[in-house]
Write a protein that holds these residues in place. Structure first.
Motif, PDB file in Angstrom:
ATOM      1  N   CYS A 113       0.833  -1.211   0.000  1.00 48.86           N
ATOM      2  CA  CYS A 113       0.000   0.000   0.000  1.00 48.86           C
ATOM      3  C   CYS A 113       0.863   1.254   0.000  1.00 48.86           C
ATOM      4  CB  CYS A 113      -0.946  -0.009   1.193  1.00 48.86           C
ATOM      5  SG  CYS A 113      -2.274  -1.233   1.015  1.00 48.86           S
ATOM      6  N   ALA A 127       2.091   1.653  -3.490  1.00 45.12           N
ATOM      7  CA  ALA A 127       1.023   2.117  -4.384  1.00 45.12           C
ATOM      8  C   ALA A 127       0.773   3.611  -4.213  1.00 45.12           C
ATOM      9  CB  ALA A 127      -0.259   1.330  -4.119  1.00 45.12           C
ATOM     10  N   LEU A 128       0.891   4.102  -2.990  1.00 42.28           N
ATOM     11  CA  LEU A 128       0.690   5.531  -2.736  1.00 42.28           C
ATOM     12  C   LEU A 128       1.754   6.386  -3.411  1.00 42.28           C
ATOM     13  CD1 LEU A 128      -0.393   5.471   0.996  1.00 42.28           C
ATOM     14  CD2 LEU A 128      -1.744   6.345  -0.912  1.00 42.28           C
ATOM     15  N   GLU A 187      -5.473   1.129  -7.113  1.00 44.30           N
ATOM     16  CA  GLU A 187      -5.629   2.487  -7.641  1.00 44.30           C
ATOM     17  C   GLU A 187      -6.915   3.158  -7.154  1.00 44.30           C
ATOM     18  OE1 GLU A 187      -3.802   4.764  -9.475  1.00 44.30           O
ATOM     19  OE2 GLU A 187      -2.180   3.385  -8.966  1.00 44.30           O
ATOM     20  N   LYS A 232      -6.475   4.135  -3.587  1.00 42.43           N
ATOM     21  CA  LYS A 232      -5.523   5.248  -3.520  1.00 42.43           C
ATOM     22  C   LYS A 232      -6.215   6.569  -3.842  1.00 42.43           C
ATOM     23  CE  LYS A 232      -1.545   7.145  -5.873  1.00 42.43           C
ATOM     24  NZ  LYS A 232      -0.722   7.076  -7.054  1.00 42.43           N
ATOM     25  N   GLU A 233      -7.024   6.578  -4.867  1.00 40.40           N
ATOM     26  CA  GLU A 233      -7.735   7.803  -5.263  1.00 40.40           C
ATOM     27  C   GLU A 233      -8.668   8.289  -4.152  1.00 40.40           C
ATOM     28  OE1 GLU A 233      -9.636   6.875  -8.967  1.00 40.40           O
ATOM     29  OE2 GLU A 233      -7.719   6.629  -9.999  1.00 40.40           O
ATOM     30  N   GLU A 248      -6.437   9.807  -1.332  1.00 42.99           N
ATOM     31  CA  GLU A 248      -5.843  11.087  -1.706  1.00 42.99           C
ATOM     32  C   GLU A 248      -6.890  12.199  -1.769  1.00 42.99           C
ATOM     33  OE1 GLU A 248      -3.637  10.118  -5.233  1.00 42.99           O
ATOM     34  OE2 GLU A 248      -1.857   9.636  -4.058  1.00 42.99           O
ATOM     35  N   GLU A 257       2.321  10.058   5.184  1.00 44.68           N
ATOM     36  CA  GLU A 257       2.345   8.879   4.292  1.00 44.68           C
ATOM     37  C   GLU A 257       2.124   7.569   5.045  1.00 44.68           C
ATOM     38  OE1 GLU A 257       2.340   9.013   0.891  1.00 44.68           O
ATOM     39  OE2 GLU A 257       2.073  11.129   1.359  1.00 44.68           O
ATOM     40  N   LYS A 263      -1.536   7.281   5.809  1.00 43.99           N
ATOM     41  CA  LYS A 263      -2.264   6.992   4.564  1.00 43.99           C
ATOM     42  C   LYS A 263      -2.120   5.517   4.187  1.00 43.99           C
ATOM     43  CE  LYS A 263      -2.069  11.415   2.141  1.00 43.99           C
ATOM     44  NZ  LYS A 263      -1.526  12.100   0.953  1.00 43.99           N
ATOM     45  N   MET A 313      -5.054   2.927   3.852  1.00 42.94           N
ATOM     46  CA  MET A 313      -5.224   2.235   2.574  1.00 42.94           C
ATOM     47  C   MET A 313      -5.302   0.720   2.783  1.00 42.94           C
ATOM     48  SD  MET A 313      -2.932   2.679  -0.794  1.00 42.94           S
ATOM     49  CE  MET A 313      -3.523   2.216  -2.392  1.00 42.94           C
TER      50      MET A 313
END
Length: 111
Positions: free
Chosen positions: A4, A7-8, A28, A31-32, A35, A43, A46, A50
């Motif tokens: 994860c 991916a970020l 993805e 992630k969207e 964000e 991070e 996040k 995630m």
């Protein structure tokens, strides 16, 4: 670095790792969402969020299969989403009724 967290960082950071890019592609959409809603988080936070959101996404994905839907309706199947924290060794279970994760022991006592 976990999947994860990688991916970020986006596909540019993984240009030299095409198979890893392909493996992380399903993240993805998660992630969207992160964000868009959590731009002020660091991070590490996040990545943890995630990971948990990915558990929820996978539970929902399983429920999209007609065979699974039928068994759920008949009460022949239950689906649980578990989050394992490697560092602490704790297991949390996603509770759909509260839309949150709770410690495994607490979840088992309630359900």
């Amino acid at each position: 670095m976990g999947g994860c967290a990688a991916a970020l960082q986006g596909p540019k950071k993984l240009e030299q790792l095409p198979f890893t890019q392909h493996y992380l592609k399903p993240l993805e959409c998660v992630k969207e969402k992160i964000e868009a809603a959590q731009s002020d988080m660091d991070e590490r936070s996040k990545a943890r969020l995630m990971e948990k959101m990915n558990v929820i996404e996978q539970v929902e994905h399983l429920k999209s299969y007609p065979q699974i839907q039928e068994r759920l309706k008949r009460g022949e199947l239950e689906i649980e989403g578990w989050y394992y924290d490697i560092k602490s060794g704790s297991v949390s279970v996603y509770d759909e009724s509260t839309d949150s994760f709770c410690v495994s022991d607490e979840y088992q006592n309630v359900h």
